[in-house]
Write a protein that holds these residues in place. Structure first.
Motif, short mmCIF file in Angstrom:
data_model
loop_
_atom_site.label_atom_id
_atom_site.label_comp_id
_atom_site.label_asym_id
_atom_site.label_seq_id
_atom_site.Cartn_x
_atom_site.Cartn_y
_atom_site.Cartn_z
N VAL A 1 0.83 -1.20 0.00
CA VAL A 1 0.00 0.00 0.00
C VAL A 1 0.86 1.25 0.00
N THR A 2 1.90 1.28 0.84
CA THR A 2 2.75 2.48 0.96
C THR A 2 4.22 2.10 0.82
N PRO A 3 5.07 3.08 0.48
CA PRO A 3 6.50 2.80 0.36
C PRO A 3 7.12 2.31 1.66
N ALA A 4 7.97 1.31 1.54
CA ALA A 4 8.72 0.77 2.69
C ALA A 4 9.74 -0.23 2.14
N GLY A 5 10.89 -0.30 2.79
CA GLY A 5 11.90 -1.27 2.39
C GLY A 5 12.30 -1.10 0.94
N ARG A 6 12.20 -2.20 0.17
CA ARG A 6 12.63 -2.15 -1.23
C ARG A 6 11.52 -1.69 -2.18
N LEU B 1 0.03 3.52 -3.25
CA LEU B 1 -0.06 4.96 -3.05
C LEU B 1 0.65 5.73 -4.15
N VAL B 2 1.88 5.34 -4.48
CA VAL B 2 2.65 6.07 -5.49
C VAL B 2 2.03 5.89 -6.88
N ARG B 3 1.59 4.67 -7.19
CA ARG B 3 0.91 4.45 -8.48
C ARG B 3 -0.30 5.36 -8.62
N LEU B 4 -1.10 5.47 -7.55
CA LEU B 4 -2.31 6.28 -7.61
C LEU B 4 -1.99 7.78 -7.72
N LYS B 5 -0.97 8.23 -7.00
CA LYS B 5 -0.60 9.65 -7.10
C LYS B 5 -0.23 10.00 -8.54
N ARG B 6 0.49 9.11 -9.20
CA ARG B 6 0.87 9.36 -10.59
C ARG B 6 -0.34 9.26 -11.51
N LYS B 7 -1.19 8.26 -11.28
CA LYS B 7 -2.34 8.03 -12.16
C LYS B 7 -3.39 9.13 -12.04
N LEU B 8 -3.67 9.54 -10.80
CA LEU B 8 -4.75 10.50 -10.56
C LEU B 8 -4.26 11.94 -10.47
N GLY B 9 -2.95 12.12 -10.30
CA GLY B 9 -2.41 13.47 -10.17
C GLY B 9 -2.80 14.14 -8.87
N ILE B 10 -2.94 13.36 -7.80
CA ILE B 10 -3.35 13.91 -6.49
C ILE B 10 -2.23 13.65 -5.48
N GLY C 1 -7.68 -6.67 -2.51
CA GLY C 1 -8.99 -6.13 -2.20
C GLY C 1 -9.02 -4.65 -1.92
N LEU C 2 -10.03 -4.22 -1.18
CA LEU C 2 -10.37 -2.82 -1.03
C LEU C 2 -9.43 -2.04 -0.12
N VAL C 3 -9.03 -0.86 -0.61
CA VAL C 3 -8.28 0.10 0.19
C VAL C 3 -8.88 1.48 -0.09
N LEU C 4 -9.12 2.26 0.96
CA LEU C 4 -9.70 3.58 0.84
C LEU C 4 -8.65 4.66 1.10
N PHE C 5 -8.74 5.75 0.35
CA PHE C 5 -7.82 6.87 0.50
C PHE C 5 -8.60 8.16 0.69
N THR C 6 -8.04 9.08 1.48
CA THR C 6 -8.61 10.41 1.59
C THR C 6 -7.84 11.35 0.67
N ILE C 7 -8.50 12.42 0.25
CA ILE C 7 -7.90 13.39 -0.67
C ILE C 7 -7.55 14.70 0.04
N GLN C 8 -8.47 15.22 0.84
CA GLN C 8 -8.29 16.53 1.45
C GLN C 8 -7.61 16.42 2.82
N PRO C 9 -6.47 17.08 3.03
CA PRO C 9 -5.84 17.05 4.35
C PRO C 9 -6.76 17.54 5.47
N SER C 10 -7.63 18.50 5.17
CA SER C 10 -8.49 19.09 6.20
C SER C 10 -9.58 18.14 6.69
#
Length: 307
Positions: free
Chosen positions: A116-121, A128-137, A152-161
Motif C-alpha cells: 500500500v505504501t513505500p517501505a523497504g525495497r 499509493l505512489v501508483r495512484l498519485k501518478r495516475k490520478l495526479g493527487i 482487495g479494497l483500500v480507501l484513500f482520503t484526498i483533502q488534508p483538512s
C-alpha cells in the motif's frame, strides 16, 4: 467551533517527485558540525556517497524548501526533508482498479503482492505512489492499510483538512469490513464461530503471536462453501490488529492457503517472488456512513479467490 473542513495554517510541504513524497527527520540537540555528519550517524546503512549524490540532485531540503549541501551546518531543533532513492524496481505485474472517486475519497481494488505504501525495497511499485501518478493527487493518504499479500479494497482520503474525520471511522470501528479466505476444511470446527485473543509482536520478524490476557482482537468466521479438502470462508474482523485474520485462522488449525508467515515463517522471496501462489485472502467489502455527507458508502471488490 471551526468547521471540520476549514484549512489549517499553511505549513511547507515539499512537492512529490514522480508520485513519491519527501521523508522528514527532526534534528535533535547534538555536537555535529555539519548536517552530513548527523545524517551519517542517524542513517548508518546509507553510504556517504549516497548522501552526496542526493545533495547534488537537490534531494535534501530544509524546512523552507531550500536545498542543503555538503557544507550545510547542523542546526539543532530544526527539520529537514529528503527524498528516498532506490534502484529501478521490477514492476509488480498486476494493476489496481479505481472503483470510486469524489472530492474527498478514492476507493481502490488492490491486487495481491502490491504494497500500500513505500517501505523497504518498495517505492514506485506501491499502491499509493501508483495512484498519485495516475490520478495526479499528491495529497492522497490511506484511510487504513492491508497487507502486501492481501488483495482487495483500500480507501484513500484526498483533502488534508478532512483526513482525520475519515481515519477516525476506522479507529472507532464504525466501518463494517468483510473479508473472504480459502483455507483447509475442518469438519470438527463448529461454524460460525467468533475467535477472540490477545495479539502482540513476536520475537520472530514479521510475526504476531497470541498470548494470555485481555483480548484485543476479534474475528467472526462463517463457512460459505466446502470443496474437497478446502473451504471458502467469510471473515468479519471486529478489531484491526496486524495480521489478525491470518493469525486467527492459523490458530484454529485452518491457515489461509499460500500464507508464508503463519503458521510457519518462510524466507522472503525478494526479486524471485512466485506470483502464481497468492495468499488466498481478499478484502471483499467495506460499508460506512460518510461523516461529511451522511451518505451510506458500500464498496465491493471485483476480485475472486482461487477456489
Amino acid at each position: 467551533m471551526k468547521d471540520a473542513r476549514e484549512h489549517p495554517a499553511s505549513v511547507y510541504r515539499p512537492p512529490d517527485r514522480d508520485g513519491v513524497g519527501a521523508s522528514s527527520v527532526a534534528l535533535p540537540a547534538g555536537t555535529w558540525t555539519l548536517l552530513i555528519d548527523f545524517l551519517m550517524h542517524h542513517f548508518p546503512a546509507i553510504a556517504r556517497d549516497e548522501w552526496l549524490q542526493r545533495m547534488q540532485r537537490g534531494d535534501v531540503l530544509d524546512a523552507d524548501g531550500n536545498a542543503l549541501t555538503v557544507t550545510s551546518p547542523y542546526r539543532a531543533n530544526s527539520k529537514i526533508y529528503y527524498y528516498r532513492n532506490l534502484p529501478t524496481e521490477p514492476r509488480i505485474p498486476f494493476d489496481e482498479v479505481v472503483l470510486y472517486q469524489d472530492a474527498y475519497l478514492v476507493a481502490v481494488d488492490k491486487p495481491h503482492f502490491l504494497p500500500v505504501t513505500p517501505a523497504g525495497r518498495y517505492l514506485q511499485e506501491t499502491l499509493l505512489v501508483r495512484l498519485k501518478r495516475k490520478l495526479g493527487i499528491d495529497t492522497l493518504t490511506p484511510m487504513h492499510r492491508i497487507d502486501r499479500d492481501t488483495a482487495g479494497l483500500v480507501l484513500f482520503t484526498i483533502q488534508p483538512s478532512t483526513r482525520n474525520l475519515y481515519q477516525t471511522l476506522f479507529r472507532e470501528r464504525t466501518v463494517s469490513k468483510v473479508y473472504e479466505a480459502i483455507a483447509p476444511w475442518r469438519p470438527s470446527l463448529i461454524l460460525p464461530t467468533t475467535h477472540r485473543s490477545r495479539l502482540i509482536e513476536s520475537e520472530a520478524f514479521m510475526q504476531m503471536q497470541e498470548v494470555e490476557g485481555e483480548p484485543n482482537a476479534e474475528t467472526m468466521i462463517e463457512l460459505l462453501e466446502v470443496k474437497g479438502e478446502l473451504a471458502h470462508y467469510r471473515l468479519h474482523p471486529v478489531s484491526g490488529q496486524k495480521h489478525q485474520l491470518r493469525v486467527h485462522m492459523s490458530s484454529l488449525g485452518i491457515p489461509i492457503v499460500n500464507d508464508r508467515i503463519y503458521p510457519h515463517l518462510y524466507p522472503d522471496e525478494g526479486e524471485h517472488q512466485d506470483y502464481s501462489r497468492p495468499l488466498q485472502l481478499l478484502a471483499k467489502s467495506i460499508r460506512f456512513t460518510d461523516p461529511l455527507s451522511g451518505k451510506l458508502h458500500q464498496f465491493e471488490s471485483r476480485q475472486h479467490l482461487q477456489f
